[in-house]
Enzyme design. Structure first.
Site, short mmCIF file in Angstrom:
data_model
loop_
_atom_site.label_atom_id
_atom_site.label_comp_id
_atom_site.label_asym_id
_atom_site.label_seq_id
_atom_site.Cartn_x
_atom_site.Cartn_y
_atom_site.Cartn_z
N ILE A 170 0.95 -3.87 2.04
CA ILE A 170 -0.48 -3.67 2.25
C ILE A 170 -0.71 -2.57 3.27
O ILE A 170 -0.12 -2.59 4.35
CB ILE A 170 -1.12 -4.99 2.78
CG1 ILE A 170 -0.79 -6.15 1.83
CG2 ILE A 170 -2.63 -4.82 2.95
CD1 ILE A 170 -0.97 -7.51 2.47
N CYS A 171 -1.56 -1.62 2.93
CA CYS A 171 -1.93 -0.56 3.86
C CYS A 171 -3.22 -0.98 4.57
O CYS A 171 -4.30 -0.89 4.00
CB CYS A 171 -2.13 0.75 3.10
SG CYS A 171 -2.49 2.13 4.20
#
Length: 152
Positions: free
Chosen positions: A84-85
């Site tokens: 996840i960014c």
């Protein structure tokens, strides 16, 4: 010791007062957690149940937990490995993690990211440009993936 007591406290709070659409529990050891996030209403992830893995590092809360999606999700800020960014999942200077944050806050931030992707900081460039320039196709693909991988 500090990590264990804080985690125990956080987990009991998550069990007693979970944020809407979020559950979290221990998966064996204290530092190996699992979570479920329900796809938000009026998003392409609606009716989906998304499983996440949370690995709590030795230095928690001075270091953020490593969180990744176990359920495939079609999203510009989440890659095929489930990474996840999101700024709160990284240490400064690039990230916004602070020891005052907790697992509940992180899961709520991820839930918010699902509802409102950030196409300007993508992990998946192709999905990001689809989100920006062909929103209908993005919504169609995201709904299909949700039905296929996150449907009950």
């Amino acid at each position: 010791m500090q990590r264990a007591s804080r985690l125990t406290r956080e987990l009991s709070l998550l069990a007693m007062e979970p944020p809407p659409g979020i559950t979290c529990w221990q998966n064996g050891q204290l530092d190996d957690l699992r979570a479920q996030i329900l796809g938000g209403v009026d998003t392409p992830y609606e009716k989906g149940i998304f499983n996440l893995e949370i690995i709590v590092p030795e230095r928690y809360p001075f270091e953020p937990p490593k969180i990744r999606f176990l359920t495939p999700i079609y999203h510009p800020n989440i890659d095929s490995a489930g990474r996840i960014c999101l700024d709160v999942l990284k240490l400064p200077p690039k990230g916004a993690w602070r020891p005052s944050l907790n697992i509940s806050t992180l899961l709520t931030s991820i839930q918010l990211l699902m509802a409102e992707p950030n196409p300007d900081d993508p992990l998946m460039a192709d999905i990001s440009s689809e989100y920006k320039y062909n929103k209908q196709l993005f919504l169609l693909n995201a709904r299909e993936w949700t039905e296929k991988y996150a449907g009950q």
